[in-house]
Design a protein around this motif. Structure first.
Motif, mmCIF file in Angstrom:
data_model
loop_
_atom_site.group_PDB
_atom_site.id
_atom_site.type_symbol
_atom_site.label_atom_id
_atom_site.label_comp_id
_atom_site.label_asym_id
_atom_site.label_seq_id
_atom_site.Cartn_x
_atom_site.Cartn_y
_atom_site.Cartn_z
ATOM 1 N N ARG A 175 -41.652 -95.972 78.101
ATOM 2 C CA ARG A 175 -41.877 -96.969 77.073
ATOM 3 C C ARG A 175 -40.589 -97.731 76.744
ATOM 4 N NH1 ARG A 175 -46.156 -96.439 73.482
ATOM 5 N NH2 ARG A 175 -46.629 -94.342 74.144
ATOM 6 N N ILE A 178 -39.202 -99.989 79.700
ATOM 7 C CA ILE A 178 -39.954 -101.235 79.892
ATOM 8 C C ILE A 178 -39.637 -102.198 78.760
ATOM 9 C CG2 ILE A 178 -42.280 -102.186 79.824
ATOM 10 C CD1 ILE A 178 -43.087 -100.318 81.837
ATOM 11 N N VAL A 193 -44.798 -108.807 71.984
ATOM 12 C CA VAL A 193 -45.628 -107.719 72.501
ATOM 13 C C VAL A 193 -45.435 -106.466 71.653
ATOM 14 C CG1 VAL A 193 -45.856 -108.522 74.857
ATOM 15 C CG2 VAL A 193 -43.954 -107.059 74.249
ATOM 16 N N GLY A 194 -44.803 -106.609 70.513
ATOM 17 C CA GLY A 194 -44.742 -105.498 69.575
ATOM 18 C C GLY A 194 -43.523 -104.612 69.716
ATOM 19 N N ARG C 78 -48.379 -104.977 65.692
ATOM 20 C CA ARG C 78 -48.999 -103.658 65.572
ATOM 21 C C ARG C 78 -50.091 -103.635 64.506
ATOM 22 N NH1 ARG C 78 -43.459 -100.139 66.155
ATOM 23 N NH2 ARG C 78 -42.884 -101.033 68.158
ATOM 24 N N VAL C 98 -45.868 -105.746 84.552
ATOM 25 C CA VAL C 98 -44.951 -105.061 83.644
ATOM 26 C C VAL C 98 -45.005 -105.668 82.252
ATOM 27 C CG1 VAL C 98 -42.533 -104.569 83.182
ATOM 28 C CG2 VAL C 98 -43.444 -104.266 85.464
ATOM 29 N N SER C 99 -45.138 -106.998 82.193
ATOM 30 C CA SER C 99 -45.175 -107.588 80.854
ATOM 31 C C SER C 99 -46.468 -107.215 80.139
ATOM 32 C CB SER C 99 -44.972 -109.102 80.917
ATOM 33 O OG SER C 99 -45.885 -109.676 81.796
ATOM 34 N N MET C 101 -48.020 -104.346 80.688
ATOM 35 C CA MET C 101 -47.817 -102.936 80.315
ATOM 36 C C MET C 101 -46.987 -102.822 79.044
ATOM 37 S SD MET C 101 -47.077 -101.184 83.970
ATOM 38 C CE MET C 101 -46.374 -99.668 83.378
ATOM 39 N N ALA C 102 -45.981 -103.711 78.926
ATOM 40 C CA ALA C 102 -45.146 -103.672 77.721
ATOM 41 C C ALA C 102 -46.012 -103.876 76.489
ATOM 42 C CB ALA C 102 -44.066 -104.747 77.798
ATOM 43 N N GLY C 103 -46.975 -104.797 76.591
ATOM 44 C CA GLY C 103 -47.880 -105.026 75.468
ATOM 45 C C GLY C 103 -48.702 -103.788 75.148
ATOM 46 N N LEU C 105 -47.910 -100.680 75.808
ATOM 47 C CA LEU C 105 -47.071 -99.565 75.359
ATOM 48 C C LEU C 105 -46.578 -99.761 73.938
ATOM 49 C CD1 LEU C 105 -44.951 -99.080 78.574
ATOM 50 C CD2 LEU C 105 -46.611 -97.491 77.661
ATOM 51 N N HIS C 106 -46.358 -101.027 73.560
ATOM 52 C CA HIS C 106 -45.726 -101.268 72.271
ATOM 53 C C HIS C 106 -46.650 -101.943 71.268
ATOM 54 C CE1 HIS C 106 -41.692 -99.991 73.411
ATOM 55 N NE2 HIS C 106 -42.056 -100.379 74.600
ATOM 56 N N GLY C 107 -47.877 -102.267 71.702
ATOM 57 C CA GLY C 107 -48.795 -102.962 70.818
ATOM 58 C C GLY C 107 -49.451 -102.023 69.826
ATOM 59 N N ARG C 110 -50.407 -98.427 71.232
ATOM 60 C CA ARG C 110 -49.331 -97.644 71.836
ATOM 61 C C ARG C 110 -49.867 -96.647 72.859
ATOM 62 N NH1 ARG C 110 -44.618 -98.518 69.473
ATOM 63 N NH2 ARG C 110 -43.643 -96.596 70.098
ATOM 64 N N ALA C 111 -50.428 -97.196 73.925
ATOM 65 C CA ALA C 111 -51.029 -96.356 74.955
ATOM 66 C C ALA C 111 -49.982 -95.428 75.558
ATOM 67 C CB ALA C 111 -51.603 -97.254 76.052
ATOM 68 N N PRO C 112 -50.397 -94.226 75.969
ATOM 69 C CA PRO C 112 -49.446 -93.344 76.668
ATOM 70 C C PRO C 112 -49.020 -93.975 77.995
ATOM 71 C CG PRO C 112 -51.635 -92.375 76.604
ATOM 72 C CD PRO C 112 -51.693 -93.601 75.796
ATOM 73 N N TYR C 113 -47.791 -93.665 78.415
ATOM 74 C CA TYR C 113 -47.218 -94.348 79.561
ATOM 75 C C TYR C 113 -48.074 -94.213 80.811
ATOM 76 C CZ TYR C 113 -43.982 -95.978 83.013
ATOM 77 O OH TYR C 113 -43.422 -96.690 84.025
ATOM 78 N N ARG C 152 -51.036 -110.778 78.188
ATOM 79 C CA ARG C 152 -49.961 -110.107 77.474
ATOM 80 C C ARG C 152 -50.336 -109.924 76.003
ATOM 81 N NH1 ARG C 152 -44.773 -113.224 78.746
ATOM 82 N NH2 ARG C 152 -45.522 -114.614 77.146
ATOM 83 N N THR C 156 -51.920 -106.010 73.578
ATOM 84 C CA THR C 156 -51.562 -105.359 72.315
ATOM 85 C C THR C 156 -52.796 -105.088 71.460
ATOM 86 O OG1 THR C 156 -51.229 -107.447 71.167
ATOM 87 C CG2 THR C 156 -49.328 -106.533 72.315
#
Lengths: 365, 291, 242
Positions: A175, A178, A193-194, C78, C98-99, C101-103, C105-107, C110-113, C152, C156
């Motif tokens: 996490r 990235i 993207v948070g 969030r 990847v962009s 995935m960033a959304g 992971l951090h949106g 917060r999905a597990p990796y 993207r 989230t």
């Protein structure tokens, strides 16, 4: 974390073997070779740690030597008070606190402030320590005499180096990693993207700085005698940046490509011609910035891409014949091209006369 | 006690005038030409050595050596911009990338110049005695060379200020500081002007180096410290703002002077850092910055 | 139905210029609200205020009853508010996936990796981008880039989505595809605020339209009615007497 792919499954066992072989090296090498290995490993770890932060977020840190020096000086000051392993822990703690302070103050504003702050940090630490030593402890320099020989230093450094690589590897598949990648690309997008941008930067910065501090701490017994000028040497920051940029930041193993040639250079030059070494480093560095912005990794990536392109098939002997035929044709064309005959000694006169005639009778348009 | 304090503050102002000069030169390079020149202090060091050698070998007054070192440094900086910085300016996508790349390139240059100076002059501390006689100002005594340095720094500062505010050239430079794209649209030769601003900054630091050499001992490694102080002052006063640099420079001088009076003279960079920290925390846009 | 996002009395000034002046809006789940107005009327500034790229001088923004006015950009993401950018922000070096995935992971969720890459592929698949997953953004066409922007943002898991001229610059055939994407977003229960100049799309998609001029909201209602409003026509075309 389970991040197993085919590549990691294949590369895993050989890597473990490699580390095992490296761990046995002290008993196989001569003293000189061992000290060379120490030099190499310490810079490799510093560079990997540097690339961990600066490679992803693209904020150039010029403060490596400040953290290296903090580690070294912590050992120098505490060596008579507690066991070495405890001092390492203290050093890591001090490094983390310093990194937190620097990061909190500078990282939330623009990248520029961070670079500038790092640029003078080691010089300021040096001044502070000189002042402290002269006015408070009335010494200038300290001896580190402990039962911690080069073999022990080597094993500790190897551990740190493996740790740094492992951290870099996991970071790229996490996490946090990235997030750092997206931040390095575009902070506005990162926020959208948070991603908590300052927090991510700070976390990675602290991690990288703690590693640097530990390298300094482990290397302290190697130096034996330490004063502020030795510990906070700006050349360290400089060399680390060069090595990282020479190797390239895109890949985890990039630093290896950068560290090897520069250590070779420094081994041959630094002791005998220290000032020439500084000049040469500067020139190498500028050459990298101007001509090799992606580092050696960039060259390799390009070569790899070129290999992946469709190749020309072998043409056999008919190809040669065709080339020869084309050559003959070209020669024939050259021989039979229209040419002006030599004018002889009357040529210039004729030319002059012609020009005069043209001046008198302009060509019709 | 109060009298002593006043003496220290005046001493600080005298020192601060020099810092202001160094910072104004840096501001010309950073604020106008948009180049963060980490090798800036090396030119100061070079000029200091030039003054030292002309004084000790030829017995020429350091003030006269200005006539040599200022034009030479001006030319050298012009060449640096033309041949080292211009390619980076051309390939940079945005300001951030330009700052990053110029920082790296000039960081390399720093080590080249410093190594060359150490090779040529050795790493020893140098010092020469010029106008060390005391003068009395407002009942306090100061070394004549410091006062002279302050006066000349003021003269240079006023000259820069006049050029910037009273001439077409200066107006173009100020336009450049505010908006390079807009400046190009109104027909200013951005590349050429930037080169001149960069070279001008170099000339100022050479002047400062000559003045510094009259009252401080120096060695090839002093460059970084002055670069750092210039950076701190410029950021405190605001990028591109000459008045800001002047006030912030004086402030730094006074702060240092107070520090060396109450604590120790070896902590000057720490003072600069402390000021830097305070500014970063309280007013990240500079002392006179607007939002 | 209670409104999902409520904006009331929002104001933002840049120096002397009041870009957004006392604007109130509400949008509920599954609704497409059109936001139109001439250039420079403050639409994008309003979006920036709602998304959190800018701080409002006055007024409140409530998301699902919770006050988010003071939250920074990433925290609003969030809280399930997201947006696309008017000018596509092109990343040069990182692959499309990847962009996204960033959304993830951090949106908001917060999905597990280990799930992120699968989920990212799913989102890209929905937008017909799966074949482009490994490419860099600057290798894509303009339309694909716009879809990556949306992917993207969707990664989230937003409940309020602000589309800043997302349909502009599409050709006639592509416009139909784009419109059906927006429509399907609304059908999934996402509240969409659509800043748009393409009037056919606004008429077709939006149940309600708000019109802005010079920073203020001057009309709101069903598109046909609003577009006949004399004040709106004046805002777009200037005074008839002038």
């Amino acid at each position: 974390m389970r991040a197993r792919t085919a590549a990691t499954a294949i590369a895993g066992p050989p890597l473990v073997l490699l580390v095992a072989i490296l761990a046995c090296l002290p008993w196989l090498l001569s003293d000189y070779e061992l000290s060379l290995a120490l030099h190499l490993l310490s810079y490799l770890t510093l560079t990997v740690a540097w690339a961990m932060f600066s490679g992803t977020t693209r904020l150039v840190s010029l403060a490596t030597s400040a953290f290296f020096g903090v580690g070294m000086y912590t050992v120098a000051m505490l060596v008579k008070l507690m066991p070495l392993e405890a001092i390492f822990a203290v050093a890591a703690g001090i490094g983390a606190v310093l990194a937190l302070v620097v990061g909190i103050v500078t990282l939330r504003i623009s990248g520029m402030f961070f670079v500038i702050f790092g640029f003078g940090l080691s010089e300021m630490m040096r001044q502070l320590m000189v002042w402290w030593e002269i006015n408070k402890t009335f010494t200038m320099g300290r001896y580190v005499r402990v039962n911690f020989d080069n073999t022990m230093i080597y094993e500790h450094l190897l551990g740190l180096c493996v740790l740094a690589f492992a951290a870099g590897f996991l970071l790229r598949r996490s996490r946090l990693g990235i997030a750092a990648l997206v931040i390095g690309e575009d902070e506005t997008v990162a926020r959208q993207v948070g991603i908590d941008v300052p927090f991510v930067k700070l976390a990675i910065f602290v991690l990288s700085c703690v590693l640097m501090t530990l390298v300094g701490a482990v290397m302290a017994p190697r130096f034996g005698f330490i004063n502020p000028n030795i510990a906070f040497n700006p050349l360290i920051s400089f060399q680390v940046v060069i090595m990282a940029l020479l190797g390239g930041l895109k890949r985890l193993w990039g630093p290896i490509l950068g560290v090897l040639p520069l250590i070779a250079l420094s081994e041959t030059l630094e002791v005998e011609f220290p000032f020439w070494y500084s000049i040469l480093l500067g020139l190498v560095f500028m050459a990298i910035v101007y001509f090799l912005p992606r580092g050696a990794v960039g060259l390799i990536d390009d070569a790899w891409e070129r290999l992946g392109r469709p190749m020309e098939l072998p043409r056999g002997y008919t190809g040669w014949l065709r080339d020869a035929g084309a050559g003959v044709a070209r020669a024939w064309a050259w021989l039979s091209r229209p040419r002006t005959l030599p004018g002889g000694f009357t040529g210039p006169i004729e030319g002059w006369a012609k020009r005069q005639w043209r001046r008198l009778v302009p060509e019709e348009r | 006690m109060a009298m002593q304090l006043i003496e220290v503050v005046i001493g600080g102002v005298i020192l601060g005038g020099l810092y202001a000069l160094v910072a104004i030169g840096f501001n010309l390079q950073y604020g106008m030409a948009r180049i963060v020149n980490l090798a800036y202090g090396e030119f100061l060091m070079g000029a200091a050595f030039a003054a030292f050698w002309t004084f000790t070998l030829l017995a020429v007054s350091p003030i006269l050596s200005l006539a040599l070192s200022v034009p030479v440094t001006f030319a050298a900086n012009w060449l640096v911009y033309r041949y080292l910085m211009a390619p980076l300016v051309r390939r940079a996508r945005d300001r951030e990338q330009l700052e990053g790349e110029t920082i790296l390139a000039t960081f390399g240059l720093l080590f080249v110049l410093r190594g060359a100076a150490t090779l040529a002059f050795s790493a020893n501390n140098r010092y020469y005695d010029y106008l060390g006689a005391p003068v009395r100002i407002l009942g306090f005594t100061y070394a004549a060379n410091r006062v002279l340095a302050f006066a000349l720094a003021c003269a240079f500062g006023v000259a820069v200020w006049l050029i910037l505010t009273r001439t077409r050239f200066g107006a173009a430079l100020r336009a450049l500081a505010i908006d390079p794209v807009g400046a190009r649209l109104v027909g200013i030769d951005v590349r050429g002007m930037s080169a001149l601003a960069f070279a001008g900054g170099g000339a100022l630091v050479a002047a400062a180096g000559t003045l510094v050499s009259t009252f401080l001992s120096f060695n090839p490694a002093i460059g970084i410290e002055f670069t750092m102080k210039a950076l701190v002052v410029v950021i405190m006063g605001g990028v591109g703002k000459m008045m800001g640099s002047l006030v912030a420079g004086l402030l730094l001088g006074v702060a240092e002077s107070l520090c060396s009076f109450y604590l120790d003279s070896g902590l000057t960079l720490a003072v600069a850092y402390a000021l830097f920290l305070v500014v970063l925390i309280l007013r990240p846009r500079g002392l006179f910055g607007t939002r | 139905m209670a409104a999902l996002l409520e904006v009331s009395g929002l104001r933002k000034a840049f120096g002397g210029l009041v870009a957004v002046n006392d604007v109130s809006l509400a949008v509920s789940a599954g609704e497409v609200l059109g936001l139109i107005g001439p250039n420079g009327s403050g639409k994008t500034t309003l979006l920036n205020l709602i998304a959190g790229s800018l701080r409002a001088d006055a007024g409140t923004i409530r998301m699902d009853g919770e006050d988010v006015t003071r939250l920074p950009n990433h925290k609003r993401v969030r809280r399930r508010i997201n947006r696309t950018f008017q000018l596509v922000r092109v990343s040069k070096d990182i692959p499309v996936i990847v962009s996204v995935m960033a959304g993830l992971l951090h949106g908001a969720e917060r999905a597990p990796y280990k799930d992120a890459s699968y989920d990212a592929a799913g989102i890209l698949g929905e937008l017909n981008l799966l074949l482009k997953a490994g490419q860099r953004l600057d290798q894509l066409t303009y339309i694909e880039q716009k879809r990556v922007e949306l992917a993207r943002a969707l990664a989230t898991r937003p409940r309020v989505l602000l589309l800043d001229e997302w349909l502009s610059g599409l050709g006639p055939g592509e416009l139909d595809g784009g419109m059906s994407v927006v429509w399907s977003l609304a059908a999934q229960g996402i509240a969409v605020i659509l800043v748009e100049h393409v009037m056919t799309a606004v008429r077709a998609l939006c149940g309600r339209v708000a019109v802005m001029n010079a920073g203020a909201k001057i009309a709101e209602g069903p598109p046909d009615q609003v577009l006949r409003d004399p004040e709106v026509i004046r805002a777009y075309l200037g005074d008839a007497d002038a």
